[in-house]
Write a protein that holds these residues in place. Sequence first.
Motif, PDB file in Angstrom:
ATOM      1  N   SER A 190       0.811  -1.212   0.000  1.00  0.00           N
ATOM      2  CA  SER A 190       0.000   0.000   0.000  1.00  0.00           C
ATOM      3  C   SER A 190       0.849   1.269   0.000  1.00  0.00           C
ATOM      4  O   SER A 190       0.432   2.288  -0.502  1.00  0.00           O
ATOM      5  CB  SER A 190      -0.934   0.013   1.196  1.00  0.00           C
ATOM      6  OG  SER A 190      -0.173   0.071   2.378  1.00  0.00           O
ATOM      7  N   TYR A 191       2.047   1.238   0.574  1.00  0.00           N
ATOM      8  CA  TYR A 191       2.805   2.488   0.561  1.00  0.00           C
ATOM      9  C   TYR A 191       3.787   2.569  -0.595  1.00  0.00           C
ATOM     10  O   TYR A 191       4.420   3.585  -0.799  1.00  0.00           O
ATOM     11  CB  TYR A 191       3.478   2.769   1.910  1.00  0.00           C
ATOM     12  CG  TYR A 191       4.744   2.025   2.194  1.00  0.00           C
ATOM     13  CD1 TYR A 191       5.892   2.257   1.444  1.00  0.00           C
ATOM     14  CD2 TYR A 191       4.826   1.111   3.245  1.00  0.00           C
ATOM     15  CE1 TYR A 191       7.060   1.596   1.706  1.00  0.00           C
ATOM     16  CE2 TYR A 191       5.993   0.441   3.502  1.00  0.00           C
ATOM     17  CZ  TYR A 191       7.107   0.688   2.734  1.00  0.00           C
ATOM     18  OH  TYR A 191       8.264   0.035   2.990  1.00  0.00           O
ATOM     19  N   PRO A 196       8.687   7.499  -4.049  1.00  0.00           N
ATOM     20  CA  PRO A 196       9.081   7.822  -5.424  1.00  0.00           C
ATOM     21  C   PRO A 196       9.996   6.754  -6.027  1.00  0.00           C
ATOM     22  O   PRO A 196      11.148   7.010  -6.325  1.00  0.00           O
ATOM     23  CB  PRO A 196       9.806   9.157  -5.271  1.00  0.00           C
ATOM     24  CG  PRO A 196      10.391   9.099  -3.896  1.00  0.00           C
ATOM     25  CD  PRO A 196       9.453   8.279  -3.062  1.00  0.00           C
ATOM     26  N   ILE A 197       9.458   5.569  -6.204  1.00  0.00           N
ATOM     27  CA  ILE A 197      10.256   4.453  -6.708  1.00  0.00           C
ATOM     28  C   ILE A 197      10.105   4.345  -8.226  1.00  0.00           C
ATOM     29  O   ILE A 197       8.984   4.330  -8.738  1.00  0.00           O
ATOM     30  CB  ILE A 197       9.775   3.116  -6.085  1.00  0.00           C
ATOM     31  CG1 ILE A 197       9.663   3.215  -4.568  1.00  0.00           C
ATOM     32  CG2 ILE A 197      10.656   1.954  -6.536  1.00  0.00           C
ATOM     33  CD1 ILE A 197      10.930   3.175  -3.832  1.00  0.00           C
ATOM     34  N   ASP A 198      11.227   4.230  -8.928  1.00  0.00           N
ATOM     35  CA  ASP A 198      11.184   4.085 -10.385  1.00  0.00           C
ATOM     36  C   ASP A 198      11.369   2.648 -10.838  1.00  0.00           C
ATOM     37  O   ASP A 198      10.912   2.261 -11.898  1.00  0.00           O
ATOM     38  CB  ASP A 198      12.294   4.926 -11.028  1.00  0.00           C
ATOM     39  CG  ASP A 198      12.186   6.381 -10.656  1.00  0.00           C
ATOM     40  OD1 ASP A 198      11.262   7.036 -11.149  1.00  0.00           O
ATOM     41  OD2 ASP A 198      12.999   6.856  -9.840  1.00  0.00           O
ATOM     42  N   LEU A 226       2.321  -5.664 -10.698  1.00  0.00           N
ATOM     43  CA  LEU A 226       2.181  -4.486  -9.839  1.00  0.00           C
ATOM     44  C   LEU A 226       3.076  -3.357 -10.345  1.00  0.00           C
ATOM     45  O   LEU A 226       2.634  -2.209 -10.491  1.00  0.00           O
ATOM     46  CB  LEU A 226       2.562  -4.838  -8.393  1.00  0.00           C
ATOM     47  CG  LEU A 226       2.559  -3.673  -7.406  1.00  0.00           C
ATOM     48  CD1 LEU A 226       1.133  -3.317  -7.002  1.00  0.00           C
ATOM     49  CD2 LEU A 226       3.388  -3.994  -6.172  1.00  0.00           C
ATOM     50  N   ALA A 227       4.341  -3.717 -10.624  1.00  0.00           N
ATOM     51  CA  ALA A 227       5.297  -2.711 -11.091  1.00  0.00           C
ATOM     52  C   ALA A 227       4.812  -2.092 -12.402  1.00  0.00           C
ATOM     53  O   ALA A 227       4.837  -0.875 -12.570  1.00  0.00           O
ATOM     54  CB  ALA A 227       6.677  -3.339 -11.267  1.00  0.00           C
ATOM     55  N   ASN A 228       4.334  -2.938 -13.308  1.00  0.00           N
ATOM     56  CA  ASN A 228       3.831  -2.429 -14.579  1.00  0.00           C
ATOM     57  C   ASN A 228       2.697  -1.449 -14.377  1.00  0.00           C
ATOM     58  O   ASN A 228       2.658  -0.384 -14.996  1.00  0.00           O
ATOM     59  CB  ASN A 228       3.359  -3.574 -15.472  1.00  0.00           C
ATOM     60  CG  ASN A 228       4.526  -4.315 -16.111  1.00  0.00           C
ATOM     61  OD1 ASN A 228       5.623  -3.763 -16.204  1.00  0.00           O
ATOM     62  ND2 ASN A 228       4.302  -5.553 -16.511  1.00  0.00           N
ATOM     63  N   SER A 229       1.773  -1.811 -13.481  1.00  0.00           N
ATOM     64  CA  SER A 229       0.612  -0.946 -13.327  1.00  0.00           C
ATOM     65  C   SER A 229       0.965   0.341 -12.589  1.00  0.00           C
ATOM     66  O   SER A 229       0.265   1.328 -12.694  1.00  0.00           O
ATOM     67  CB  SER A 229      -0.542  -1.686 -12.643  1.00  0.00           C
ATOM     68  OG  SER A 229      -0.155  -2.038 -11.343  1.00  0.00           O
ATOM     69  N   LEU A 230       2.073   0.344 -11.840  1.00  0.00           N
ATOM     70  CA  LEU A 230       2.517   1.578 -11.182  1.00  0.00           C
ATOM     71  C   LEU A 230       3.578   2.301 -12.024  1.00  0.00           C
ATOM     72  O   LEU A 230       4.205   3.246 -11.558  1.00  0.00           O
ATOM     73  CB  LEU A 230       3.099   1.263  -9.796  1.00  0.00           C
ATOM     74  CG  LEU A 230       2.119   0.730  -8.735  1.00  0.00           C
ATOM     75  CD1 LEU A 230       2.863   0.355  -7.467  1.00  0.00           C
ATOM     76  CD2 LEU A 230       1.040   1.764  -8.436  1.00  0.00           C
TER      77      LEU A 230
END
Length: 282
Positions: A190-191, A196-198, A226-230
């Motif tokens: 959730s966090y 600001p993670i790339d 998850l990474a793709n959607s973020l």
Amino acid sequence: QAKQQGKGCFVFHHQITDQHVKDTLIIEQELAEAIKADQFECYLQPIVNLDTQAVVGFETLIRWAHPSKGVVSPADFIEIAEKSGQIIDIDRFMLVKACELLASWLPSMQPLPYLNINLSSNSIAAEDFLNFFTATLKKHRIPPGALNIEITERALINHLGKANFILHEVKKTGQRVILDDFGTGYSSLSYLHQLPIDVVKIDRSFVSTLEQSETSQSITTAIISLANSLNMEVVVEGIEDTVQRDIVLALGARYGQGFLFHKPMDIPSAVKLLARYTTKST
Ligand code: C2E
Ligand code: MG
Ligand code: MG
Ligand code: MG
């Protein structure tokens, strides 16, 4: 009798502790020397495009050329340096090294490979970290995206509020923030989107069990989606064989790092390797 036994255990326990404390103290003293005597070296491990195997960047990894023990791996001293505070100087040394290296590549290498440095939580939480970081980048005219920082989930949790602020400031310099060893910490998903993670680096422990464990495959799949959607990039670390590479490719990963491709190497070897993937303009 119980008391006697208890006492015996106490003494035994103390002997172990004493030895451990002694070893730790010796390493601390030697680390202080090492910083002065220039015994640290910057090794580089390539990060590759999984499809083409092209080298897109490197992770910098510290090595200690110990005067009597030979090459000491970070596993044997980083934790001690974190506890003693020496890690701050060590991480700065690596930051400067990485910037100097990039500056030497900048005029001729196209495309410029990026370098990722590892930072411990004490290093980013240190009083003047941001000043030092931005000044060093500026001094060496480091372009955006060329000098990225890797930080573990665990380090983030240690100083969550402060880390969040600092990472946002780092991003303002145009450099990228990489969440290292992802999946091993205590972070809640959730966090993740608040930080600001790339890039997330999927930990080696998932990769090494991909073949046997459906759970590892599910977790890896979940992290990638998850990474793709973020809108975060994924790097898979610790790929050791082609089976693992093929699985993560099929799961949608694009970048990887591991002994299958390259082990960490010294700077001259990295430069030689780069000649294959970059064009030198004159
Ligand atoms: P890390 O940042 O997760 O770095 C990846 C580690 O995995 C490196 O170990 C690398 O050599 C190893 N590795 C890469 N590919 C493979 C593979 O296919 N198989 C296996 N078995 N291992 C692989 P290394 O160099 O011993 O570094 C260990 C840790 O020490 C790093 O983990 C990082 O947390 C820390 N570290 C290294 N350099 C620095 C530094 O300059 N500053 C700080 N603060 N920590 C550092
Ligand atoms: Mg790392
Ligand atoms: Mg890692
Ligand atoms: Mg790791």
